[in-house]
Each structure stands twice: as structure tokens, then as C-alpha cells.
Scaffold this active site. Structure first.
Site, PDB file in Angstrom:
ATOM      1  N   ASN A 187      -4.927  31.056  41.547  1.00  0.00           N
ATOM      2  CA  ASN A 187      -4.411  32.172  40.751  1.00  0.00           C
ATOM      3  C   ASN A 187      -3.065  31.730  40.179  1.00  0.00           C
ATOM      4  O   ASN A 187      -2.074  31.667  40.905  1.00  0.00           O
ATOM      5  CB  ASN A 187      -4.252  33.403  41.664  1.00  0.00           C
ATOM      6  CG  ASN A 187      -3.570  34.558  40.947  1.00  0.00           C
ATOM      7  OD1 ASN A 187      -3.422  34.550  39.727  1.00  0.00           O
ATOM      8  ND2 ASN A 187      -3.140  35.556  41.704  1.00  0.00           N
TER       9      ASN A 187
ATOM     10  N   LYS B  41      -1.221  33.225  38.038  1.00  0.00           N
ATOM     11  CA  LYS B  41      -0.305  34.336  37.711  1.00  0.00           C
ATOM     12  C   LYS B  41       0.318  34.099  36.331  1.00  0.00           C
ATOM     13  O   LYS B  41      -0.360  33.576  35.456  1.00  0.00           O
ATOM     14  CB  LYS B  41       0.750  34.486  38.817  1.00  0.00           C
ATOM     15  CG  LYS B  41       0.100  34.550  40.193  1.00  0.00           C
ATOM     16  CD  LYS B  41       1.040  34.950  41.298  1.00  0.00           C
ATOM     17  CE  LYS B  41       0.277  34.977  42.613  1.00  0.00           C
ATOM     18  NZ  LYS B  41       1.049  35.465  43.725  1.00  0.00           N
TER      19      LYS B  41
ATOM     20  N   HIS C  11      -5.305  42.736  42.251  1.00  0.00           N
ATOM     21  CA  HIS C  11      -4.311  41.919  42.956  1.00  0.00           C
ATOM     22  C   HIS C  11      -3.118  42.805  43.312  1.00  0.00           C
ATOM     23  O   HIS C  11      -2.758  43.708  42.544  1.00  0.00           O
ATOM     24  CB  HIS C  11      -3.866  40.749  42.060  1.00  0.00           C
ATOM     25  CG  HIS C  11      -3.002  39.770  42.794  1.00  0.00           C
ATOM     26  ND1 HIS C  11      -1.676  40.008  43.027  1.00  0.00           N
ATOM     27  CD2 HIS C  11      -3.300  38.584  43.387  1.00  0.00           C
ATOM     28  CE1 HIS C  11      -1.173  38.990  43.719  1.00  0.00           C
ATOM     29  NE2 HIS C  11      -2.148  38.122  43.957  1.00  0.00           N
TER      30      HIS C  11
ATOM     31  N   GLU D  57      -0.067  42.481  43.124  1.00  0.00           N
ATOM     32  CA  GLU D  57       0.999  42.556  42.111  1.00  0.00           C
ATOM     33  C   GLU D  57       0.624  43.548  41.022  1.00  0.00           C
ATOM     34  O   GLU D  57       1.490  44.225  40.474  1.00  0.00           O
ATOM     35  CB  GLU D  57       1.280  41.150  41.540  1.00  0.00           C
ATOM     36  CG  GLU D  57       2.064  40.303  42.540  1.00  0.00           C
ATOM     37  CD  GLU D  57       1.772  38.817  42.495  1.00  0.00           C
ATOM     38  OE1 GLU D  57       1.218  38.343  41.487  1.00  0.00           O
ATOM     39  OE2 GLU D  57       2.084  38.129  43.485  1.00  0.00           O
TER      40      GLU D  57
ATOM     41  N   GLU E 258      -5.825  39.604  51.054  1.00  0.00           N
ATOM     42  CA  GLU E 258      -4.488  39.054  50.850  1.00  0.00           C
ATOM     43  C   GLU E 258      -3.445  40.014  51.424  1.00  0.00           C
ATOM     44  O   GLU E 258      -3.056  40.985  50.766  1.00  0.00           O
ATOM     45  CB  GLU E 258      -4.216  38.868  49.356  1.00  0.00           C
ATOM     46  CG  GLU E 258      -5.152  37.887  48.685  1.00  0.00           C
ATOM     47  CD  GLU E 258      -4.504  37.252  47.455  1.00  0.00           C
ATOM     48  OE1 GLU E 258      -4.458  36.024  47.403  1.00  0.00           O
ATOM     49  OE2 GLU E 258      -4.032  37.988  46.573  1.00  0.00           O
TER      50      GLU E 258
ATOM     51  N   GLY F  82       3.276  34.583  48.655  1.00  0.00           N
ATOM     52  CA  GLY F  82       4.469  33.927  48.118  1.00  0.00           C
ATOM     53  C   GLY F  82       5.635  33.889  49.082  1.00  0.00           C
ATOM     54  O   GLY F  82       6.766  33.607  48.688  1.00  0.00           O
TER      55      GLY F  82
ATOM     56  N   SER G  27       0.047  32.496  50.923  1.00  0.00           N
ATOM     57  CA  SER G  27       0.739  31.292  51.390  1.00  0.00           C
ATOM     58  C   SER G  27      -0.215  30.212  51.912  1.00  0.00           C
ATOM     59  O   SER G  27       0.102  29.511  52.879  1.00  0.00           O
ATOM     60  CB  SER G  27       1.787  31.648  52.445  1.00  0.00           C
ATOM     61  OG  SER G  27       2.790  32.467  51.875  1.00  0.00           O
TER      62      SER G  27
HETATM   63  P1  PGA Z   1       0.473  32.553  47.195  1.00  0.00           P
HETATM   64  O1  PGA Z   1      -0.225  33.684  46.302  1.00  0.00           O
HETATM   65  O2  PGA Z   1      -0.585  31.536  47.536  1.00  0.00           O
HETATM   66  O3  PGA Z   1       1.568  31.982  46.316  1.00  0.00           O
HETATM   67  O4  PGA Z   1       1.005  33.215  48.417  1.00  0.00           O
HETATM   68  C1  PGA Z   1      -1.521  34.103  46.571  1.00  0.00           C
HETATM   69  C2  PGA Z   1      -1.942  35.161  45.602  1.00  0.00           C
HETATM   70  O5  PGA Z   1      -1.106  35.972  45.194  1.00  0.00           O
HETATM   71  O6  PGA Z   1      -3.126  35.234  45.212  1.00  0.00           O
END
Ligand code: PGA
Length: 252
Positions: free
Chosen positions: A9, A11, A96, A98, A168, A174, A213
Site C-alpha cells: 500500500n 498511500k 483503510h 486512514e 490492521e 506506521g 509495521s
Molecule cells: P505500515 O502500513 O506497514 O507502514 O505500518 C500498513 C498500512 O497502513 O496498510
């Protein structure tokens, strides 16, 4: 047998040139993955979908990070499933955290998006997860149970089995604070049981990914869990080198 799936992903990262450079440089590692029955997906911004699609191997799944639930109309800034289909996109990430956080995406809204994707033969990757407070308060399963119930509402068995679900935990995205394999497996098993309540057959086929992560050092442990069929990766999917290390960790 459920095929393992690794999805990057991206983003809001990479412009068109950078996206093209990545897929060209990753060609060998993608080939290696496909030859070893590992499915790979990349979710770039809308702007880069065509570039990734046109420069990558056919087998690469190219996914958007969102979709609108109507086919067309007065929805400024939106893109429909039919439009994605017209440039041969393979699916979309939905819900997601976000987007739930910044764009008011609810599970019921996700349900509409999942249906429109399935109607257009596109793969939905439906994200669910609890925040830190909910985790601390032991509410993880309650929160996720509701997200599953609402997000997958009224899907037929055949449709359900085409949905990919990504667990997630928001506190792990992140942050470098990845969930332990035990927690991830326990929640992914809970998710599979929730799907089984809707359709036992679909629950055997539905693929469940862990995200949060994930990196080259920890990915293998997740993929060895019974109910985890792959990973949704943000940060560690942006460089060919770390992407390649994740692929090797899963195959070597
Ligand atoms: P990350 O993000 O691997 O940077 O923690 C995962 C995601 O948001 O899908």
C-alpha cells in the site's frame, strides 16, 4: 488452498516516474514470486495506476486505494469501479483506517463499495482494525465483529469468498509497534469465524491479511500462522530492496 498474497500500500507516495521506476526495477523479484505461487499486489495512487499496470508483468495485481460506490455522476474528486475496470485495475483497498479517520469512511459505506467492486469483478481488500484505546480496553473483537458484520452485510457466499480482509490494528500502522503473531493469529481466526457465521464455505476460501509495521524481518512469522494468508504492507513496500527481502523471506 488459499494462495498467499503480499500487497504493498503505497498511500500518497511516489509520482508517476517513481512508480514506473519501481515496477521496472522489481520485475525480477515479481517473476520470482509468481514462479513460487506467491501473489503480489501494488496499490499506488490513482494517478499511477495505469503506469504500474502498463509497465508491470501481467500477473501483478494493481489496486486502487479507494473507489466510489456510484458508476458516474456529480461526485467531484471521485473515481468509479467501472472507470478502474476500464484501465484493467484488479481491485481496491477499502476502509483503510486512514480513510476511516480522515474521510469519514464507515463500515456501511464500505459495504456499498465492496458490492460495487464485486459487481465489476474487482477484488476488494477490506481493512478492519481497532485503535489503541479499544485495544487497551479489550474491545478488539467487539469493534472488529461490528466492522465485519456491517462491511460484509448481504453478500452471497460466492461474493464473500472473493473478498480479501486485512486486519490492521491502528496502533501498529506506521509505528513500528507490530502486533505479536499470537495477537494477529487470534484476531484473524476470530475474523474467519465471523465470516463462517455468514457462510462456512466462504470462510475457508476468504483470504485474511495482517497489516501494521510489517517488514522483511517479521513478515515470515505472520505468514506461518494458520489464519493469516498474507500481508498488507505500507512503509516497507516503498523500496524495491525491502520489497524483495520480504518476498525472499516468504519463499527461501
Ligand atoms: P505500515 O502500513 O506497514 O507502514 O505500518 C500498513 C498500512 O497502513 O496498510
Amino acid at each position: 488452498m488459499r494462495k498467499k498474497l503480499l500487497v504493498g500500500n503505497w498511500k500518497m507516495n511516489k509520482n508517476v516516474l517513481e512508480a514506473k521506476e519501481f515496477v521496472l526495477n522489481a520485475k525480477e523479484i515479481f517473476e520470482f514470486a509468481f514462479a513460487n505461487e506467491l501473489e503480489i499486489g501494488i496499490a499506488p495512487t490513482y494517478l499511477c495506476l495505469e503506469t504500474v499496470k502498463n509497465n508491470a508483468l501481467k500477473k501483478l495485481l494493481v489496486l486502487s486505494q479507494n473507489v466510489h460506490c456510484e458508476d458516474k455522476g456529480a461526485f467531484t474528486g471521485e473515481v468509479s469501479a467501472k472507470m478502474l475496470k476500464s484501465i484493467n485495475v484488479d481491485g481496491s483497498i477499502i476502509g483503510h483506517s486512514e480513510r476511516r479517520m480522515y474521510d469519514n469512511e464507515t463500515s456501511l459505506k464500505c459495504n456499498k463499495k465492496i458490492k460495487v467492486l464485486l459487481d465489476n469483478e474487482l477484488m476488494p481488500i477490506y481493512c478492519v482494525g481497532e485503535n489503541q484505546q479499544e485495544f487497551d480496553d479489550n474491545l478488539t473483537k467487539e469493534v472488529i465483529g461490528k466492522q465485519i458484520q456491517e462491511g460484509l452485510k448481504d453478500l452471497k457466499e460466492e461474493e464473500l469468498s472473493r473478498v480479501v480482509i486485512a486486519y490492521e490494528p491502528i496502533w501498529s500502522i506506521g509505528t513500528g509497534k507490530n502486533a505479536s503473531c499470537e495477537i494477529a493469529q487470534d484476531v484473524c481466526n476470530f475474523i474467519r469465524n465471523q465470516v463462517a457465521k455468514l457462510s462456512y464455505n466462504a470462510s475457508l476460501q476468504v483470504r485474511i491479511l495482517y497489516g501494521g509495521s510489517v517488514n522483511p524481518n517479521n513478515i515470515k512469522n505472520y505468514l506461518f500462522q494458520n489464519d493469516i494468508d498474507g500481508a498488507l504492507v505500507g512503509g516497507a513496500s516503498l523500496q524495491v530492496e525491502s520489497f524483495s527481502k520480504m518476498v525472499h523471506a516468504l519463499i527461501d
